[in-house]
Design a protein around this motif. Structure first.
Motif, PDB file in Angstrom:
ATOM      1  N   TYR A   1       0.939  -1.428  -0.144  1.00  0.00           N
ATOM      2  CA  TYR A   1      -0.390  -0.489   0.096  1.00  0.00           C
ATOM      3  C   TYR A   1       1.227   1.416  -0.581  1.00  0.00           C
ATOM      4  N   HIS A   2       0.772   2.315  -1.244  1.00  0.00           N
ATOM      5  CA  HIS A   2       1.753   2.362  -1.565  1.00  0.00           C
ATOM      6  C   HIS A   2       0.612   4.126  -1.388  1.00  0.00           C
ATOM      7  N   ILE A   3       1.474   5.020   0.013  1.00  0.00           N
ATOM      8  CA  ILE A   3       0.525   6.776   0.879  1.00  0.00           C
ATOM      9  C   ILE A   3       1.372   7.436   0.380  1.00  0.00           C
ATOM     10  N   SER A   4       0.599   8.821  -0.123  1.00  0.00           N
ATOM     11  CA  SER A   4       1.675   9.720  -0.903  1.00  0.00           C
ATOM     12  C   SER A   4       1.334  11.047   0.432  1.00  0.00           C
ATOM     13  N   PRO A   5       2.175  11.770   0.546  1.00  0.00           N
ATOM     14  CA  PRO A   5       1.409  12.854   1.636  1.00  0.00           C
ATOM     15  C   PRO A   5       0.606  13.425   0.572  1.00  0.00           C
ATOM     16  N   PRO A   6      -0.766  14.720   1.146  1.00  0.00           N
ATOM     17  CA  PRO A   6      -1.740  14.814   0.822  1.00  0.00           C
ATOM     18  C   PRO A   6      -1.369  16.168  -0.716  1.00  0.00           C
ATOM     19  N   GLY A   7      -1.837  15.104  -1.874  1.00  0.00           N
ATOM     20  CA  GLY A   7      -1.995  16.595  -3.211  1.00  0.00           C
ATOM     21  C   GLY A   7      -0.583  15.864  -3.580  1.00  0.00           C
ATOM     22  N   HIS A   8       0.198  14.507  -3.609  1.00  0.00           N
ATOM     23  CA  HIS A   8       1.604  14.667  -4.638  1.00  0.00           C
ATOM     24  C   HIS A   8       0.854  13.251  -5.320  1.00  0.00           C
ATOM     25  N   GLU A   9      -0.044  12.342  -5.443  1.00  0.00           N
ATOM     26  CA  GLU A   9      -0.368  11.617  -6.214  1.00  0.00           C
ATOM     27  C   GLU A   9      -0.657  11.882  -7.690  1.00  0.00           C
ATOM     28  N   LEU A  10      -0.464  11.112  -8.248  1.00  0.00           N
ATOM     29  CA  LEU A  10      -0.378  11.402  -9.381  1.00  0.00           C
ATOM     30  C   LEU A  10      -1.745  12.310 -10.034  1.00  0.00           C
ATOM     31  N   GLY A  11      -1.272  13.559 -10.889  1.00  0.00           N
ATOM     32  CA  GLY A  11      -3.163  14.163 -11.446  1.00  0.00           C
ATOM     33  C   GLY A  11      -3.704  14.650 -10.276  1.00  0.00           C
ATOM     34  N   ALA A  12      -3.059  14.826  -9.173  1.00  0.00           N
ATOM     35  CA  ALA A  12      -3.833  15.573  -7.640  1.00  0.00           C
ATOM     36  C   ALA A  12      -3.519  17.013  -8.547  1.00  0.00           C
ATOM     37  N   ALA A  13      -4.984  18.378  -8.104  1.00  0.00           N
ATOM     38  CA  ALA A  13      -5.140  18.844  -8.354  1.00  0.00           C
ATOM     39  C   ALA A  13      -4.551  19.804  -6.756  1.00  0.00           C
ATOM     40  N   THR A  14      -4.900  21.534  -7.164  1.00  0.00           N
ATOM     41  CA  THR A  14      -4.288  22.185  -6.460  1.00  0.00           C
ATOM     42  C   THR A  14      -5.096  21.853  -5.217  1.00  0.00           C
ATOM     43  N   MET A  15      -4.464  22.033  -4.435  1.00  0.00           N
ATOM     44  CA  MET A  15      -5.345  21.805  -3.012  1.00  0.00           C
ATOM     45  C   MET A  15      -5.875  23.579  -2.344  1.00  0.00           C
ATOM     46  N   SER A  16      -6.612  23.478  -1.974  1.00  0.00           N
ATOM     47  CA  SER A  16      -7.170  25.146  -1.883  1.00  0.00           C
ATOM     48  C   SER A  16      -5.954  25.338  -0.439  1.00  0.00           C
ATOM     49  N   PRO A  17      -6.251  26.816  -0.763  1.00  0.00           N
ATOM     50  CA  PRO A  17      -4.553  27.596  -0.220  1.00  0.00           C
ATOM     51  C   PRO A  17      -6.123  28.306   1.122  1.00  0.00           C
ATOM     52  N   ASP A  18      -7.289  28.105   1.389  1.00  0.00           N
ATOM     53  CA  ASP A  18      -7.844  27.687   2.846  1.00  0.00           C
ATOM     54  C   ASP A  18      -7.952  26.398   3.536  1.00  0.00           C
ATOM     55  N   ASP A  19      -7.316  25.606   3.047  1.00  0.00           N
ATOM     56  CA  ASP A  19      -6.438  24.666   3.800  1.00  0.00           C
ATOM     57  C   ASP A  19      -5.534  25.055   5.295  1.00  0.00           C
ATOM     58  N   PRO A  20      -5.691  23.531   6.159  1.00  0.00           N
ATOM     59  CA  PRO A  20      -4.514  24.511   7.371  1.00  0.00           C
ATOM     60  C   PRO A  20      -2.984  23.588   6.587  1.00  0.00           C
ATOM     61  N   VAL A  21      -2.169  24.791   6.715  1.00  0.00           N
ATOM     62  CA  VAL A  21      -1.313  23.416   6.080  1.00  0.00           C
ATOM     63  C   VAL A  21      -0.903  22.417   7.362  1.00  0.00           C
ATOM     64  N   PRO A  22      -0.988  20.987   7.287  1.00  0.00           N
ATOM     65  CA  PRO A  22      -1.369  20.020   8.197  1.00  0.00           C
ATOM     66  C   PRO A  22       0.613  20.102   8.859  1.00  0.00           C
ATOM     67  N   SER A  23       0.486  19.627  10.245  1.00  0.00           N
ATOM     68  CA  SER A  23       2.073  19.676  10.738  1.00  0.00           C
ATOM     69  C   SER A  23       1.737  17.572  10.682  1.00  0.00           C
ATOM     70  N   VAL A  24       3.113  17.967  11.268  1.00  0.00           N
ATOM     71  CA  VAL A  24       3.840  15.527  10.766  1.00  0.00           C
ATOM     72  C   VAL A  24       3.186  15.264  11.895  1.00  0.00           C
ATOM     73  N   ASP A  25       1.871  15.992  13.030  1.00  0.00           N
ATOM     74  CA  ASP A  25       1.145  15.057  13.333  1.00  0.00           C
ATOM     75  C   ASP A  25      -0.098  14.372  12.446  1.00  0.00           C
ATOM     76  N   ASP A  26      -0.631  15.958  12.026  1.00  0.00           N
ATOM     77  CA  ASP A  26      -1.686  15.371  11.348  1.00  0.00           C
ATOM     78  C   ASP A  26      -1.393  14.317  10.296  1.00  0.00           C
TER      79      ASP A  26
END
Length: 293
Positions: free
Chosen positions: A24-49
């Motif tokens: 099972y491969h886990i990519s960071p949010p928004g790093h998967e192939l074909g990922a769209a640009t994440m909303s600037p309103d979304d908070p930047v995740p912490s490493v704990d998140d």
């Protein structure tokens, strides 16, 4: 996925890894192939998140305890996950891992890359800084020697990433805390790889010194940068094979392998199994402790 193609596409890895595991491969949010640009309103995740998101993925697929493999920042996230969810990790295979907070040098370099990503996107300077962090000088080439196919492929993959998503992940990693003091409480075996010329070499050595030496091993791969999985994937196979033997896992006996496979005992001379001939500096893996899987 660019961190693992060299290892998992290696024919000799099939009988060892794909025979024993469902990957099972886990990519960071928004790093998967074909990922769209994440909303600037979304908070930047912490490493704990990010570590908690690993648990969410396991829950989604109904997985219990797993073996984790990660490279650099991914290795940090999976180590943090293992510390927070001890019962869900039976082993760690870490490549050029991080465990301390960024040094001033790394923090400043990350900030420079973050600003460039924010204002100019995945520009040439950012790509050069990342490639220098990933690969040894020999693979990156010079005026007289062209860069290797591996570096060129990574350069193309960087072009395909959404720069704002990369910026968010870099910000999260640049704000990571030091987790060194909690490493000795890890309850799983760990195998750590580090390239001789990686800028994170001292970090991996420090991390190993903080872990329980009865169930931790460090493998230094010579003439290699950070991405051991891409530069020297064959050098990882024998240490991983012995590591997995501690869990009662073995390579498939009926799968045909290359005559040059490092996993084919009938085709190997005992002299070639020496660490020096493989370009490795090995520290013994001690597994004489009770362990239940």
């Amino acid at each position: 996925m660019s961190c693992f193609q060299g290892l998992f596409f290696c024919p000799e890895a099939y009988s060892l890894l794909l025979h024993n595991f469902c990957i099972y491969h886990i990519s960071p949010p928004g790093h998967e192939l074909g990922a769209a640009t994440m909303s600037p309103d979304d908070p930047v995740p912490s490493v704990d998140d990010l570590a908690d998101q690993v648990a969410e993925v396991l829950n989604f697929f109904g997985l219990g305890a797993v073996m984790c493999m990660g490279v650099t920042a991914g290795a940090y996230i999976l180590t943090l996950f293992a510390m927070k969810y001890k019962q869900r990790v039976i082993g760690l295979i870490l490549v050029s891992p991080l465990c301390t907070a960024p040094s001033w040098t790394e923090w400043l370099l990350n900030k420079v890359m973050s600003n460039l990503l924010y204002f100019y996107g995945m520009c040439g300077v950012v790509k050069e800084l990342l490639l220098k962090r990933y690969f040894s000088k020999e693979l990156r080439g010079c005026a007289q020697v062209p860069e290797s196919d591996i570096v060129q492929a990574c350069r193309r993959l960087l072009d395909e990433r959404q720069s704002s998503n990369v910026w968010r992940f870099l910000e999260a990693i640049n704000g990571r805390p030091d987790i060194s003091e909690g490493l000795r409480k890890l309850q799983c075996r760990s195998l750590i790889f580090i390239g001789e010329h990686s800028p994170f070499h001292s970090e991996a050595v420090h991390m190993t010194s903080k872990m329980d030496r009865r169930c931790t091993a460090l493998v230094e791969v010579q003439a290699c940068g950070t991405m051991v999985t891409e530069e020297q994937p064959h050098a990882m196979l024998i240490p991983i094979e012995y590591f997995l033997m501690g869990y009662g896992l073995y390579k498939a006996s009926k799968v045909s392998v290359s005559p040059r496979s490092p996993l084919s005992p009938s085709c190997i001379s005992p002299d070639l199994l020496s660490p020096e001939s493989m370009g490795l500096k090995l520290k013994p893996i001690k597994t004489r402790i009770p362990f239940e899987v």
